[in-house]
Design a protein around this motif. Structure first.
Motif, PDB file in Angstrom:
ATOM      1  N   SER A 169      -7.400  -6.962   4.354  1.00 62.95           N
ATOM      2  CA  SER A 169      -6.604  -6.666   5.539  1.00 62.95           C
ATOM      3  C   SER A 169      -7.312  -5.602   6.382  1.00 62.95           C
ATOM      4  CB  SER A 169      -5.224  -6.156   5.131  1.00 62.95           C
ATOM      5  OG  SER A 169      -5.330  -4.878   4.528  1.00 62.95           O
ATOM      6  N   PRO A 170      -6.996  -5.513   7.671  1.00 64.95           N
ATOM      7  CA  PRO A 170      -7.603  -4.459   8.504  1.00 64.95           C
ATOM      8  C   PRO A 170      -7.395  -3.065   7.918  1.00 64.95           C
ATOM      9  CG  PRO A 170      -6.506  -6.077   9.894  1.00 64.95           C
ATOM     10  CD  PRO A 170      -6.157  -6.422   8.476  1.00 64.95           C
ATOM     11  N   ALA A 171      -6.199  -2.809   7.364  1.00 66.07           N
ATOM     12  CA  ALA A 171      -5.952  -1.509   6.736  1.00 66.07           C
ATOM     13  C   ALA A 171      -6.863  -1.315   5.532  1.00 66.07           C
ATOM     14  CB  ALA A 171      -4.488  -1.394   6.314  1.00 66.07           C
ATOM     15  N   GLY A 172      -7.074  -2.401   4.748  1.00 64.93           N
ATOM     16  CA  GLY A 172      -7.955  -2.308   3.597  1.00 64.93           C
ATOM     17  C   GLY A 172      -9.386  -1.996   3.988  1.00 64.93           C
ATOM     18  N   VAL A 173      -9.857  -2.604   5.053  1.00 68.12           N
ATOM     19  CA  VAL A 173     -11.221  -2.352   5.523  1.00 68.12           C
ATOM     20  C   VAL A 173     -11.386  -0.877   5.888  1.00 68.12           C
ATOM     21  CG1 VAL A 173     -12.886  -2.857   7.338  1.00 68.12           C
ATOM     22  CG2 VAL A 173     -11.575  -4.720   6.304  1.00 68.12           C
ATOM     23  N   LYS A 174     -10.393  -0.307   6.573  1.00 67.67           N
ATOM     24  CA  LYS A 174     -10.474   1.103   6.972  1.00 67.67           C
ATOM     25  C   LYS A 174     -10.406   2.035   5.766  1.00 67.67           C
ATOM     26  CE  LYS A 174      -8.473   0.492  11.596  1.00 67.67           C
ATOM     27  NZ  LYS A 174      -7.331   0.836  12.495  1.00 67.67           N
ATOM     28  N   LEU A 175      -9.471   1.758   4.856  1.00 68.25           N
ATOM     29  CA  LEU A 175      -9.309   2.624   3.697  1.00 68.25           C
ATOM     30  C   LEU A 175     -10.535   2.611   2.795  1.00 68.25           C
ATOM     31  CD1 LEU A 175      -5.620   1.797   2.715  1.00 68.25           C
ATOM     32  CD2 LEU A 175      -6.453   3.946   3.690  1.00 68.25           C
ATOM     33  N   LEU A 176     -11.142   1.433   2.633  1.00 68.92           N
ATOM     34  CA  LEU A 176     -12.280   1.303   1.738  1.00 68.92           C
ATOM     35  C   LEU A 176     -13.586   1.764   2.364  1.00 68.92           C
ATOM     36  CD1 LEU A 176     -11.342  -2.099   0.101  1.00 68.92           C
ATOM     37  CD2 LEU A 176     -11.228   0.160  -0.945  1.00 68.92           C
ATOM     38  N   ALA A 177     -13.535   2.180   3.612  1.00 71.96           N
ATOM     39  CA  ALA A 177     -14.719   2.747   4.252  1.00 71.96           C
ATOM     40  C   ALA A 177     -14.850   4.244   3.989  1.00 71.96           C
ATOM     41  CB  ALA A 177     -14.671   2.496   5.757  1.00 71.96           C
ATOM     42  N   ARG A 178     -13.808   4.844   3.358  1.00 69.47           N
ATOM     43  CA  ARG A 178     -13.796   6.281   3.146  1.00 69.47           C
ATOM     44  C   ARG A 178     -13.631   6.600   1.661  1.00 69.47           C
ATOM     45  NH1 ARG A 178     -15.854   8.292   7.465  1.00 69.47           N
ATOM     46  NH2 ARG A 178     -14.968  10.341   6.907  1.00 69.47           N
ATOM     47  N   GLN A 179     -14.041   7.816   1.276  1.00 69.65           N
ATOM     48  CA  GLN A 179     -13.775   8.353  -0.051  1.00 69.65           C
ATOM     49  C   GLN A 179     -12.545   9.247   0.029  1.00 69.65           C
ATOM     50  OE1 GLN A 179     -15.411   6.891  -2.629  1.00 69.65           O
ATOM     51  NE2 GLN A 179     -16.874   8.477  -3.217  1.00 69.65           N
ATOM     52  N   TRP A 180     -11.749   9.271  -1.077  1.00 66.99           N
ATOM     53  CA  TRP A 180     -10.496  10.015  -1.065  1.00 66.99           C
ATOM     54  C   TRP A 180     -10.395  10.927  -2.269  1.00 66.99           C
ATOM     55  CZ3 TRP A 180      -8.094   9.282   3.459  1.00 66.99           C
ATOM     56  CH2 TRP A 180      -8.388   8.101   4.174  1.00 66.99           C
ATOM     57  N   ARG A 181      -9.616  11.992  -2.100  1.00 63.83           N
ATOM     58  CA  ARG A 181      -9.451  12.982  -3.167  1.00 63.83           C
ATOM     59  C   ARG A 181      -7.976  13.333  -3.321  1.00 63.83           C
ATOM     60  NH1 ARG A 181     -12.585  17.283  -5.254  1.00 63.83           N
ATOM     61  NH2 ARG A 181     -11.461  18.102  -7.055  1.00 63.83           N
ATOM     62  N   CYS A 182      -7.493  13.270  -4.579  1.00 65.50           N
ATOM     63  CA  CYS A 182      -6.107  13.616  -4.883  1.00 65.50           C
ATOM     64  C   CYS A 182      -6.014  15.110  -5.187  1.00 65.50           C
ATOM     65  CB  CYS A 182      -5.612  12.805  -6.077  1.00 65.50           C
ATOM     66  SG  CYS A 182      -3.905  13.166  -6.554  1.00 65.50           S
ATOM     67  N   PRO A 183      -4.994  15.808  -4.653  1.00 63.44           N
ATOM     68  CA  PRO A 183      -4.857  17.238  -4.937  1.00 63.44           C
ATOM     69  C   PRO A 183      -4.418  17.533  -6.363  1.00 63.44           C
ATOM     70  CG  PRO A 183      -2.989  16.485  -3.636  1.00 63.44           C
ATOM     71  CD  PRO A 183      -3.955  15.329  -3.705  1.00 63.44           C
ATOM     72  N   GLU A 184      -3.905  16.512  -7.074  1.00 63.46           N
ATOM     73  CA  GLU A 184      -3.482  16.723  -8.454  1.00 63.46           C
ATOM     74  C   GLU A 184      -4.702  16.845  -9.366  1.00 63.46           C
ATOM     75  OE1 GLU A 184      -0.468  17.122  -9.765  1.00 63.46           O
ATOM     76  OE2 GLU A 184       0.507  16.996  -7.802  1.00 63.46           O
ATOM     77  N   SER A 185      -4.732  17.876 -10.172  1.00 65.02           N
ATOM     78  CA  SER A 185      -5.863  18.119 -11.066  1.00 65.02           C
ATOM     79  C   SER A 185      -6.009  16.987 -12.072  1.00 65.02           C
ATOM     80  CB  SER A 185      -5.657  19.447 -11.796  1.00 65.02           C
ATOM     81  OG  SER A 185      -6.685  19.671 -12.736  1.00 65.02           O
ATOM     82  N   GLY A 186      -7.245  16.531 -12.241  1.00 65.54           N
ATOM     83  CA  GLY A 186      -7.531  15.518 -13.250  1.00 65.54           C
ATOM     84  C   GLY A 186      -7.056  14.125 -12.923  1.00 65.54           C
ATOM     85  N   CYS A 187      -6.809  13.812 -11.665  1.00 69.16           N
ATOM     86  CA  CYS A 187      -6.389  12.462 -11.293  1.00 69.16           C
ATOM     87  C   CYS A 187      -7.484  11.466 -11.665  1.00 69.16           C
ATOM     88  CB  CYS A 187      -6.093  12.388  -9.800  1.00 69.16           C
ATOM     89  SG  CYS A 187      -5.616  10.733  -9.233  1.00 69.16           S
ATOM     90  N   ALA A 188      -7.123  10.464 -12.469  1.00 67.83           N
ATOM     91  CA  ALA A 188      -8.112   9.500 -12.953  1.00 67.83           C
ATOM     92  C   ALA A 188      -8.588   8.556 -11.864  1.00 67.83           C
ATOM     93  CB  ALA A 188      -7.534   8.700 -14.115  1.00 67.83           C
ATOM     94  N   LEU A 189      -7.787   8.365 -10.822  1.00 72.68           N
ATOM     95  CA  LEU A 189      -8.136   7.416  -9.770  1.00 72.68           C
ATOM     96  C   LEU A 189      -8.871   8.067  -8.603  1.00 72.68           C
ATOM     97  CD1 LEU A 189      -4.803   5.389  -9.622  1.00 72.68           C
ATOM     98  CD2 LEU A 189      -6.899   4.770 -10.831  1.00 72.68           C
ATOM     99  N   PHE A 190      -8.451   9.270  -8.230  1.00 72.84           N
ATOM    100  CA  PHE A 190      -9.023   9.930  -7.055  1.00 72.84           C
ATOM    101  C   PHE A 190      -9.400  11.371  -7.377  1.00 72.84           C
ATOM    102  CE2 PHE A 190      -6.145   6.633  -5.526  1.00 72.84           C
ATOM    103  CZ  PHE A 190      -6.972   5.929  -4.663  1.00 72.84           C
ATOM    104  N   GLY A 191      -9.977  11.587  -8.551  1.00 74.47           N
ATOM    105  CA  GLY A 191     -10.385  12.923  -8.964  1.00 74.47           C
ATOM    106  C   GLY A 191     -11.789  13.253  -8.519  1.00 74.47           C
ATOM    107  N   SER A 192     -12.283  14.385  -8.997  1.00 72.32           N
ATOM    108  CA  SER A 192     -13.599  14.869  -8.572  1.00 72.32           C
ATOM    109  C   SER A 192     -14.727  13.993  -9.062  1.00 72.32           C
ATOM    110  CB  SER A 192     -13.817  16.301  -9.084  1.00 72.32           C
ATOM    111  OG  SER A 192     -13.724  16.343 -10.503  1.00 72.32           O
ATOM    112  N   GLY A 193     -14.459  13.206 -10.122  1.00 69.93           N
ATOM    113  CA  GLY A 193     -15.518  12.352 -10.644  1.00 69.93           C
ATOM    114  C   GLY A 193     -15.729  11.081  -9.853  1.00 69.93           C
ATOM    115  N   GLY A 194     -14.951  10.877  -8.777  1.00 69.46           N
ATOM    116  CA  GLY A 194     -15.143   9.683  -7.957  1.00 69.46           C
ATOM    117  C   GLY A 194     -14.088   8.635  -8.164  1.00 69.46           C
ATOM    118  N   GLY A 195     -13.334   8.728  -9.291  1.00 62.84           N
ATOM    119  CA  GLY A 195     -12.213   7.822  -9.507  1.00 62.84           C
ATOM    120  C   GLY A 195     -12.655   6.414  -9.854  1.00 62.84           C
ATOM    121  N   GLY A 196     -11.650   5.588 -10.096  1.00 66.54           N
ATOM    122  CA  GLY A 196     -11.906   4.172 -10.285  1.00 66.54           C
ATOM    123  C   GLY A 196     -12.225   3.765 -11.696  1.00 66.54           C
TER     124      GLY A 196
END
Length: 384
Positions: A169-196
């Motif tokens: 989707s157009p929203a998916g294309v925009k979201l997947l063009a950027r890297q994201w960071r979660c403010p919660e410590s140790g987030c497995a999806l969007f943590g400092s290690g890159g997530g995923g």
């Protein structure tokens, strides 16, 4: 018995990921484990996910097919699962291999919309066609049902058994063009290690960092689906190219190549993230193909895929995918070449690597089953 079940759960673990470039379908794990008619067994079983993944591999005529699993939070303590199964699901959650949520159904459709993936579910999603028009497309939602040799798929719309992908989707294309960071410590999806999380092969020996999953959109704001926190934009996402390995005519493995990390492919590369081919090779191919036979790199900014021979015996390039012997271009040890569209790298006759979008299976062989180590008493298939 316990050892065999652990082995098959390890194999299934190698087929779950949250990497947008590798996942081939979206599933609700809490729904899958309770499809009791698939094996006639206990009320909840994690092995049923393996059965559904096998069915997807057969239908796509491809090995090592990963799924994007959404997990209801209650599953982490579900008493109908064994203690070992609960431990495995918690490990998947901690490693970012699956998403853990309170409302997996909503997120499942959102992920399918953002990534253009098919959905494996028995739910009909009536009334949601206005929000997700692709629900009315043939093959986008398939119900796994019992079959004579294991689960088969029936499309909710249009009939047939073939999963169909769509465009992001157009929203998916925009979201997947950027890297994201979660403010919660140790987030497995969007943590400092890159997530995923990570994507592993069947033997869990060639893990490679996976791409971040797509953020959830809450009132148009990129949000961590697990913690509900607003995500911070940390910059452009690295360019990715998905390559595939075809052996004996069957796609055996896909892997993501990024600008940040070259990937070694061979019989048994020593490097972390290397792609291991040994389990699919015959004796002669094992003797010819080096432990680390070729290295693939994605040139920053230019998007060019560069292959470098790192072997003892050399490789070849098939321009445009031509199998005519006069067209083959020899690649000597330590020689590099930029791959043009359609080019295939041939490590040995019948062992080729190319861009996943340009490489297809011809189904001479059947995909390997993740259920190969499952005890037979845990797989009581219904009679035809």
């Amino acid at each position: 018995m316990r050892f065999e079940i652990s082995k098959v759960l390890d194999a299934i673990e190698g087929r779950v990921c949250t990497d947008p470039s590798l996942a081939r379908a979206v599933v609700d794990l809490a729904e899958v484990i309770r499809w009791q008619d698939l094996d006639g067994g206990r009320p909840a079983s994690l092995l049923r996910l393996g059965m559904v993944i096998d069915a997807l591999s057969r239908q796509l005529e491809e090995d090592s097919v990963p799924v994007y699993a959404i997990v209801h939070r209650a599953l982490l303590s579900d008493a109908d699962l064994t203690s070992n199964e609960r431990m495995v699901v918690r490990r998947w959650a901690d490693d970012g291999l699956v998403e853990v949520l309170d409302h997996p159904g909503d997120r499942m459709l959102e992920v399918a919309d953002l990534l253009g993936l098919p959905v494996l579910s028995r739910v009909r999603f009536d009334g949601l066609g206005g929000r997700y028009p692709w629900l009315g497309q043939a093959g986008r939602v398939l119900a796994p049902v019992p079959g004579a040799g294991g689960p088969v798929f029936i499309a909710h719309v249009g009939g047939g058994q073939s999963p169909a992908s769509g465009s992001r989707s157009p929203a998916g294309v925009k979201l997947l063009a950027r890297q994201w960071r979660c403010p919660e410590s140790g987030c497995a999806l969007f943590g400092s290690g890159g997530g995923g999380g990570a994507f592993a092969d069947l033997a869990r020996v060639d893990r490679a960092p996976a791409g971040q999953p797509p953020p959830a959109l809450r009132k148009g704001v990129p949000t961590c689906p697990r913690h509900g926190a607003r995500l911070g934009d940390t910059g452009p996402r690295p360019r990715t190219e998905v390559l595939a390995v075809r052996i004996g005519g069957l796609i055996r493995r896909r892997f993501a190549l990024t600008e940040a990390q070259p990937v070694l492919v061979g019989r048994a590369p020593d490097s972390s993230g290397g792609v291991v081919l040994g389990q699919w090779l015959n004796d002669e191919a094992r003797r010819w193909i080096s432990r680390s036979h070729v290295r693939f790199e994605l040139r920053a900014g230019r998007g060019e895929v560069v292959v470098t021979d790192t072997s003892t015996n050399g490789s070849g390039v098939r321009p445009g995918g031509s199998m005519a012997e006069p067209d083959r271009i020899a690649l000597a040890p330590q020689q590099s070449r930029v791959l043009a569209d359609g080019d295939l790298v041939e490590l040995y006759p019948g062992v080729q690597i190319g861009r996943a979008a340009e490489l297809a299976s011809d189904a001479k062989f059947s995909p390997n089953s993740v259920m190969a180590e499952a005890p037979t008493m845990a797989m009581r298939l219904p009679r035809p």
